[in-house]
Design an enzyme around this catalytic site. Sequence first.
Site, PDB file in Angstrom:
ATOM      1  N   LYS A 150       4.230  -1.805  -3.404  1.00 29.33           N
ATOM      2  CA  LYS A 150       3.719  -2.969  -4.146  1.00 29.33           C
ATOM      3  C   LYS A 150       4.174  -2.891  -5.608  1.00 29.33           C
ATOM      4  O   LYS A 150       4.710  -3.840  -6.156  1.00 29.33           O
ATOM      5  CB  LYS A 150       2.195  -2.995  -4.048  1.00 29.33           C
ATOM      6  CG  LYS A 150       1.560  -4.119  -4.814  1.00 29.33           C
ATOM      7  CD  LYS A 150       0.051  -4.151  -4.610  1.00 29.33           C
ATOM      8  CE  LYS A 150      -0.581  -5.138  -5.581  1.00 29.33           C
ATOM      9  NZ  LYS A 150      -2.032  -5.217  -5.459  1.00 29.33           N
ATOM     10  N   GLU A 173       6.035   9.110  -5.127  1.00 27.76           N
ATOM     11  CA  GLU A 173       6.417   9.620  -3.807  1.00 27.76           C
ATOM     12  C   GLU A 173       7.476   8.717  -3.174  1.00 27.76           C
ATOM     13  O   GLU A 173       8.483   9.177  -2.627  1.00 27.76           O
ATOM     14  CB  GLU A 173       5.195   9.676  -2.871  1.00 27.76           C
ATOM     15  CG  GLU A 173       4.140  10.701  -3.234  1.00 27.76           C
ATOM     16  CD  GLU A 173       3.097  10.177  -4.212  1.00 27.76           C
ATOM     17  OE1 GLU A 173       3.372   9.157  -4.900  1.00 27.76           O
ATOM     18  OE2 GLU A 173       2.017  10.778  -4.303  1.00 27.76           O
ATOM     19  N   GLY A 178      -3.104  -3.153  -1.832  1.00 24.47           N
ATOM     20  CA  GLY A 178      -2.234  -2.307  -1.000  1.00 24.47           C
ATOM     21  C   GLY A 178      -2.814  -2.074   0.380  1.00 24.47           C
ATOM     22  O   GLY A 178      -2.132  -2.200   1.396  1.00 24.47           O
ATOM     23  N   ARG A 179      -4.121  -1.757   0.443  1.00 25.46           N
ATOM     24  CA  ARG A 179      -4.730  -1.422   1.736  1.00 25.46           C
ATOM     25  C   ARG A 179      -5.029  -2.664   2.567  1.00 25.46           C
ATOM     26  O   ARG A 179      -5.539  -2.551   3.680  1.00 25.46           O
ATOM     27  CB  ARG A 179      -5.982  -0.577   1.520  1.00 25.46           C
ATOM     28  CG  ARG A 179      -6.980  -1.161   0.539  1.00 25.46           C
ATOM     29  CD  ARG A 179      -8.010  -0.113   0.126  1.00 25.46           C
ATOM     30  NE  ARG A 179      -8.933  -0.575  -0.902  1.00 25.46           N
ATOM     31  CZ  ARG A 179      -8.725  -0.482  -2.208  1.00 25.46           C
ATOM     32  NH1 ARG A 179      -7.569   0.003  -2.671  1.00 25.46           N
ATOM     33  NH2 ARG A 179      -9.618  -0.889  -3.075  1.00 25.46           N
ATOM     34  N   GLU A 205     -11.002   4.025   0.191  1.00 22.81           N
ATOM     35  CA  GLU A 205     -10.428   3.631  -1.102  1.00 22.81           C
ATOM     36  C   GLU A 205     -11.168   2.399  -1.633  1.00 22.81           C
ATOM     37  O   GLU A 205     -11.261   2.191  -2.836  1.00 22.81           O
ATOM     38  CB  GLU A 205      -8.921   3.359  -0.974  1.00 22.81           C
ATOM     39  CG  GLU A 205      -8.170   3.534  -2.284  1.00 22.81           C
ATOM     40  CD  GLU A 205      -6.660   3.430  -2.150  1.00 22.81           C
ATOM     41  OE1 GLU A 205      -6.146   2.346  -1.807  1.00 22.81           O
ATOM     42  OE2 GLU A 205      -5.963   4.433  -2.398  1.00 22.81           O
ATOM     43  N   HIS A 221     -13.433  16.958  23.526  1.00 21.09           N
ATOM     44  CA  HIS A 221     -13.179  18.390  23.742  1.00 21.09           C
ATOM     45  C   HIS A 221     -12.989  19.133  22.432  1.00 21.09           C
ATOM     46  O   HIS A 221     -12.434  20.232  22.415  1.00 21.09           O
ATOM     47  CB  HIS A 221     -11.971  18.553  24.667  1.00 21.09           C
ATOM     48  CG  HIS A 221     -12.253  18.014  26.039  1.00 21.09           C
ATOM     49  ND1 HIS A 221     -12.847  18.766  27.024  1.00 21.09           N
ATOM     50  CD2 HIS A 221     -12.099  16.764  26.561  1.00 21.09           C
ATOM     51  CE1 HIS A 221     -13.015  18.026  28.108  1.00 21.09           C
ATOM     52  NE2 HIS A 221     -12.571  16.804  27.852  1.00 21.09           N
ATOM     53  N   LYS A 240      -2.699  11.734 -10.315  1.00 22.32           N
ATOM     54  CA  LYS A 240      -1.299  11.357 -10.558  1.00 22.32           C
ATOM     55  C   LYS A 240      -0.875  11.815 -11.959  1.00 22.32           C
ATOM     56  O   LYS A 240       0.210  12.359 -12.149  1.00 22.32           O
ATOM     57  CB  LYS A 240      -1.134   9.835 -10.495  1.00 22.32           C
ATOM     58  CG  LYS A 240      -1.270   9.213  -9.130  1.00 22.32           C
ATOM     59  CD  LYS A 240      -0.983   7.720  -9.239  1.00 22.32           C
ATOM     60  CE  LYS A 240      -1.379   6.963  -7.997  1.00 22.32           C
ATOM     61  NZ  LYS A 240      -1.239   5.514  -8.127  1.00 22.32           N
TER      62      LYS A 240
HETATM   63  O1  F6P Z   1      -2.473   5.578  -5.157  1.00 21.87           O
HETATM   64  C1  F6P Z   1      -3.131   4.685  -4.345  1.00 21.87           C
HETATM   65  C2  F6P Z   1      -2.296   3.478  -4.119  1.00 21.87           C
HETATM   66  O2  F6P Z   1      -2.253   2.714  -5.273  1.00 21.87           O
HETATM   67  C3  F6P Z   1      -2.801   2.664  -2.955  1.00 21.87           C
HETATM   68  O3  F6P Z   1      -3.831   1.813  -3.289  1.00 21.87           O
HETATM   69  C4  F6P Z   1      -1.562   2.003  -2.498  1.00 21.87           C
HETATM   70  O4  F6P Z   1      -1.689   1.480  -1.207  1.00 21.87           O
HETATM   71  C5  F6P Z   1      -0.578   3.144  -2.588  1.00 21.87           C
HETATM   72  O5  F6P Z   1      -0.966   3.829  -3.764  1.00 21.87           O
HETATM   73  C6  F6P Z   1       0.874   2.770  -2.640  1.00 21.87           C
HETATM   74  O6  F6P Z   1       1.155   1.947  -3.738  1.00 21.87           O
HETATM   75  P1  F6P Z   1       2.506   1.127  -3.811  1.00 21.87           P
HETATM   76  O7  F6P Z   1       2.552   0.194  -2.669  1.00 21.87           O
HETATM   77  O8  F6P Z   1       2.464   0.429  -5.139  1.00 21.87           O
HETATM   78  O9  F6P Z   1       3.659   2.110  -3.747  1.00 21.87           O
END
Ligand code: F6P
Length: 553
Positions: free
Chosen positions: A214, A220, A276-277, A362, A393, A517
């Site tokens: 987003k 990452e 995002g979620r 979240e 199990h 972060k």
């Molecule tokens: O760090 C949490 C977050 O902001 C989430 O809310 C989001 O889904 C995820 O990181 C990834 O963010 P992006 O889509 O901006 O890479």
Amino acid sequence: MSETRADARTPLDRTPQWAALAKHRSELGETHLRELFAADPERGRTHTLQVGDLHVDYAKHLVTDETLELLRDLAAATGVAELRDAMFRGEKINITEGRAVLHTALRAPRDAVIEVDGVNVVPEVHAVLDKMAAFADRVRSGEWKGHTGKPIRTVVNIGIGGSDLGPAMAYEVLRPYTKRDLDVRFVSNVDGADLHEAVRDLDPAETLFIVASKTFTTIETITNAVSARSWLLDGLGAGTEAVAKHFVALSTNAQGVQDFGIDTANMFEFWDWVGGRYSYDSAIGLSLMIAIGPDAFREMLDGFHLVDEHFRTAPPEQNVPLLLGLLGVWYGAFFDAQAHAVLPYSHYLSKFTAYLQQLDMESNGKSVTRDGTPVGWQTGPVVWGTPGTNGQHAYYQLLHQGTKVIPADFIGFAKPVADLLPGLVAQHDLLLANFFAQTQALAFGKTPEEVAAEGVPAELVPHKTFKGNHPTTTILAAELTPSVLGQLVALYEHKVFVQGAVWNIDSFDQWGVELGKVLAKRIEPVLLTGEGGEQLDSSTAELVARYRSLRGR
Ligand code: F6P
């Protein structure tokens, strides 16, 4: 920050509705589900609701009619319906970020009108869906060619959190609907092992990377995308001109996409009013759409929309997300339940609970109200679970005989998936027998008298007794289709919404992920150079020093 009714209200635990529930809870005392069922032989029939294809049984909950009425009073007093309507109208109910919360617009039909800042967003939503569909069709048919002229055989989605969990979960769920000769993989972890394992057996000439972010700043994702680009260009022995045929981006940040080197013509857009979620039914679902095709994707969106409309219009007594949300509030507040288990009896839902963890935790892992005051009540639970039979199990022992109250959702389907090998179809009855047996055992247990009557020696009776009285919801549908998946996800989205509204928290921000972060950015150079370690606390400094020594630095 925009004002909403929730900002100014009486603290939840000082409302008369809360007091009434507290009183009712103490009157209910240790009432057992066995008693509730004995008192009302019709309970199993009357305590059910239907939304779309989902049959929802809530008979095995520690509630009476009065409980449900009091919970609905609480919802009314806390303005759940008003906040819901404000969300659907596109008001900026995410107050700490000043944003609208309009994932419901992502699945609205083409002729709907939903405005943000006076602009109807539905045409933009459908323009992006159309662009995704055209692209998905080209990849699926082989018309889209890589740099060397070969068609794409593997799609690798690089993203994390909401840019990974949704499409990764849905790809698993809808595997029977996928084009089986087109593989889709998901890379999220900044641990290089994730990308390594995803690409090690791939031919770069036949690989398409989808960079999903987003913000297009998530460390990452950008790190993995840079590494994937190097892997591709090295493998092809090509220059950056090859990127256009092997990289597309899903983002709200056109500048970030361009700076990375992806042509914005290969970008699929979404908007800041999509959290995002809550985003896998936006452009973030492109990998899924390539896998299942645009028609099945639309069916899924229609499933979401059906539940959106139910949530928006169904009266409180029949409103399933409202009911499920309120039940969670009830157990958190008055039974001290800290956790909530989601236990699907479908192998295809193996990533469903992991997806719900972000959606729920979240959203509702907050401890201040919308105006910044500390809450005096429980908010979001720990959400956990894996496919049910495997759990039986492993950890069900704790559910049955442990000391904790853990309400659980059981999700099952009457029909096995259509393309199951014929020899395996018979196993489905055994799967569903377990599904039904577990909620029965959890609810009714086994009394000491029943155990003793089986001839169990007296000293073993306590060990073999099942207290029961563990609350569960059962969600049963005919089969797991794209539409049913959309219905299920929307059901949980709105359940989470209801709880956030009652608890008076902002369910749409996620400031709690920021500190880690920032600290990681500070620590990384210390790992490389050793300089600055003295600014760390003594525990972290020791650990960093040990790490450096183990790495031979
Ligand atoms: O760090 C949490 C977050 O902001 C989430 O809310 C989001 O889904 C995820 O990181 C990834 O963010 P992006 O889509 O901006 O890479």
